[in-house]
Design an enzyme around this catalytic site. Structure first.
Site, PDB file in Angstrom:
ATOM      1  N   ASP A  50       1.133  -1.358  -0.019  1.00 29.84           N
ATOM      2  CA  ASP A  50       0.321  -0.068   0.207  1.00 29.84           C
ATOM      3  C   ASP A  50       0.403   1.699  -0.082  1.00 29.84           C
ATOM      4  OD1 ASP A  50      -2.279   2.029   0.382  1.00 29.84           O
ATOM      5  OD2 ASP A  50      -2.619   0.982   2.308  1.00 29.84           O
ATOM      6  N   GLU A 128      31.036  10.216   4.495  1.00 28.94           N
ATOM      7  CA  GLU A 128      31.673  10.008   5.965  1.00 28.94           C
ATOM      8  C   GLU A 128      30.237   9.943   7.117  1.00 28.94           C
ATOM      9  OE1 GLU A 128      34.637  12.810   6.421  1.00 28.94           O
ATOM     10  OE2 GLU A 128      36.341  12.471   5.202  1.00 28.94           O
ATOM     11  N   GLU A 130      28.424  10.953  10.259  1.00 33.29           N
ATOM     12  CA  GLU A 130      28.575  10.811  11.901  1.00 33.29           C
ATOM     13  C   GLU A 130      27.238  10.919  12.313  1.00 33.29           C
ATOM     14  OE1 GLU A 130      31.991  14.243  10.938  1.00 33.29           O
ATOM     15  OE2 GLU A 130      29.959  15.241  11.240  1.00 33.29           O
ATOM     16  N   GLU A 185      34.525  11.217  17.407  1.00 35.74           N
ATOM     17  CA  GLU A 185      33.938  12.380  16.572  1.00 35.74           C
ATOM     18  C   GLU A 185      34.415  14.133  17.785  1.00 35.74           C
ATOM     19  OE1 GLU A 185      34.554  15.029  14.032  1.00 35.74           O
ATOM     20  OE2 GLU A 185      34.833  13.407  12.773  1.00 35.74           O
ATOM     21  N   GLU A 192      31.245   7.806  13.853  1.00 32.57           N
ATOM     22  CA  GLU A 192      31.941   8.478  13.268  1.00 32.57           C
ATOM     23  C   GLU A 192      31.897   7.493  12.266  1.00 32.57           C
ATOM     24  OE1 GLU A 192      33.469  11.529  10.579  1.00 32.57           O
ATOM     25  OE2 GLU A 192      34.813  10.217   9.379  1.00 32.57           O
ATOM     26  N   HIS A 241      30.454  14.570   4.792  1.00 30.32           N
ATOM     27  CA  HIS A 241      30.919  15.167   3.516  1.00 30.32           C
ATOM     28  C   HIS A 241      30.832  13.634   3.122  1.00 30.32           C
ATOM     29  CE1 HIS A 241      33.463  17.179   7.131  1.00 30.32           C
ATOM     30  NE2 HIS A 241      32.223  17.687   7.263  1.00 30.32           N
ATOM     31  N   ARG A 312      39.670  23.419   4.416  1.00 30.99           N
ATOM     32  CA  ARG A 312      38.668  23.106   4.957  1.00 30.99           C
ATOM     33  C   ARG A 312      37.093  24.031   5.553  1.00 30.99           C
ATOM     34  NH1 ARG A 312      41.679  19.437   6.337  1.00 30.99           N
ATOM     35  NH2 ARG A 312      40.928  16.480   6.255  1.00 30.99           N
ATOM     36  N   GLU A 329      35.683  17.227  -2.295  1.00 34.44           N
ATOM     37  CA  GLU A 329      35.070  16.235  -0.809  1.00 34.44           C
ATOM     38  C   GLU A 329      33.826  17.440  -0.825  1.00 34.44           C
ATOM     39  OE1 GLU A 329      35.854  16.186   3.847  1.00 34.44           O
ATOM     40  OE2 GLU A 329      37.901  17.317   2.432  1.00 34.44           O
ATOM     41  N   ARG A 331      31.329  19.380   2.149  1.00 33.59           N
ATOM     42  CA  ARG A 331      31.358  19.854   3.016  1.00 33.59           C
ATOM     43  C   ARG A 331      30.020  19.996   3.626  1.00 33.59           C
ATOM     44  NH1 ARG A 331      36.222  18.444   5.042  1.00 33.59           N
ATOM     45  NH2 ARG A 331      35.387  20.320   7.082  1.00 33.59           N
TER      46      ARG A 331
END
Length: 439
Positions: A50, A128, A130, A185, A192, A241, A312, A329, A331
């Site tokens: 359903d 990654e 977390e 972390e 993580e 990330h 970063r 990457e 982020r």
């Protein structure tokens, strides 16, 4: 894996129940449990369920839907309930006329991967994941308190969190997911799990498996795992990330030894596409009201639309690895997102960049958090949306991301987000009571 292999596993492991798993538009894993007999007799044509009861699917007058298992995802669950073994298989959702359901998030990702294939690319990703592990009350409900006061990479001997992470890794290995690392972390009670990269679809399937196992193992130990982006004020939130690359055959299309920094035109254009669509993407990669409590300066989460080689503080970072390991990457995503839709939307943005040769601005290697407003204006560095409402308004204007979601999911997705925003906007919080009650 073919049906004969699946049947032999069922017999050998004495599997009593099979969970047919799929994902709703909010990213929540759903399942219908059937006996092996029903599964083996009906897997090819699909098992009816359903669809009107699933968030974002169909109306009650068109409720019959079919689940068609992807046999390659068949795995015996490495735990039992009352001694009875269960297996799971991830399914695609079909309409009664045998067509893929436009509102199935997994189908939207498969569709975008076909578009990448038409251009000669196979996209790969490794997220990654977390999350926070919280204590529970006598009723088994999560208690929003820290379980520990550890920090990044801390070793907490004999702690329950260490046991839970160990059991998560063992369970995932038994289900065919290769865990590369687990660790504490930055924030207290935050952890993580990193697992091996694969193509976008396989990685999205694995991510759903990882979240299921994390939550299950926490419950078995008497705790609760949450993927809420920002459950605590004053500490880092949980992100997801995503490391991404495109391959042409067995060669990484993001690597070019003859280009500056050994980064190919494809990589630059892919980055350019993501930066162009970043504001609309936020609605999909950061889909909750709470997501934007994480995306603020000071807690290592990206705020500014920029890219860098190593820095970063940028939205997109290029790790130092080159050759086959060249990747970007991204982020900003957080683990509350529907990973199928997030991957579909990000892939659509990146391919738009490649098709239209969208050049990104120069990479920014300074700490953007410490830049003045004037400096950011000089470099044309804009910000991500400040809240869910702003993100949804950006999404409404972006035809590339709307096409990736499809009209059905776009409408349901916006409807749900706007409902959340309206409720949040009228809700009286504890902060307001403490701040204004005595005025």
């Amino acid at each position: 894996m073919d049906i004969e292999v699946v049947k032999s596993i069922i017999d050998k492991e004495n599997v009593r129940f099979i969970r047919l798993q799929f994902t709703d538009i909010n990213g929540v894993l759903k399942n219908v449990e059937v006996t092996p007999e029903v599964f083996l007799n009906s897997w090819e044509e699909g098992i009816m369920f359903d669809g009107s009861s699933i968030e974002g699917f169909v109306r009650i007058e068109e409720s019959d839907m079919y689940l068609k298992p992807n046999l390659d995802t068949f795995a015996v669950l490495p735990w039992t309930v009352d001694g009875a073994k269960s297996a799971r298989v991830i399914c695609d959702v079909y309409t009664p006329d045998g067509k893929p359901f436009e509102g199935d998030p997994r189908y939207r990702l498969k569709r975008m991967m076909e578009k990448a294939k038409e251009l000669g690319y196979t996209p790969y990703a490794g997220p990654e994941m977390e999350f926070f592990i919280l204590p529970t009350s006598e009723k088994g409900e999560p208690v929003p308190e820290f379980l520990d006061h550890g920090g990044y990479f801390d070793l907490l001997p004999l702690s329950k969190a260490e046991e839970i992470r160990r059991d998560i890794a063992i369970a995932l290995e038994k289900m065919g997911v290769i865990v590369e690392a687990t660790h504490h972390e930055v924030a207290p009670s935050q952890h993580e799990v990193d697992f091996k990269y694969d193509n976008f679809l396989k990685t999205a399937d694995n991510a759903q498996t990882v979240k299921l196992v994390i939550k299950t193992m926490a419950i078995f130990h008497g705790y609760y795992a949450t993927f809420m982006p920002k459950p605590f004020f004053g500490v880092n939130g949980s992100g997801m990330h995503v490391h991404m690359s495109l391959f042409k055959g067995d060669q990484n299309a993001f690597y070019d030894p003859n280009k500056p920094l050994e980064l190919s035109d494809d990589l630059r254009y892919f980055v350019g596409g993501i930066l162009k669509h970043a504001k609309a993407l936020a609605a999909v990669t950061n889909p909750t009201v709470n997501s934007y409590k994480r995306l603020v300066p000071g807690y290592e989460a990206p705020v500014y639309i920029s890219w860098s080689v190593g820095n970063r503080s940028a939205l997109i970072r290029i790790p130092k690895a080159r050759g086959q390991a060249t990747r970007i990457e991204y982020r900003s995503p957080d683990p509350s997102c529907n990973i199928y839709l997030a991957f579909a939307a990000v892939l659509a943005a990146g391919l738009d960049g490649i098709r239209n040769k969208i050049e990104p601005p120069a990479p920014v290697e300074e700490n953007i958090y410490h830049m003045s407003l004037e400096k950011r204006k000089e470099l044309s560095i804009e910000s991500l949306p400040g809240n869910l409402k702003e993100a949804i308004e950006e999404l409404k204007k972006d035809d590339v991301i709307i096409d990736a979601l499809g009209e059905h999911i776009f409408e349901k997705f916006v409807e749900a987000a706007e409902k959340d925003w309206k409720e949040y906007s009228t809700y009286v919080t504890n902060w307001e009571l403490q701040r204004y009650l005595y005025l």
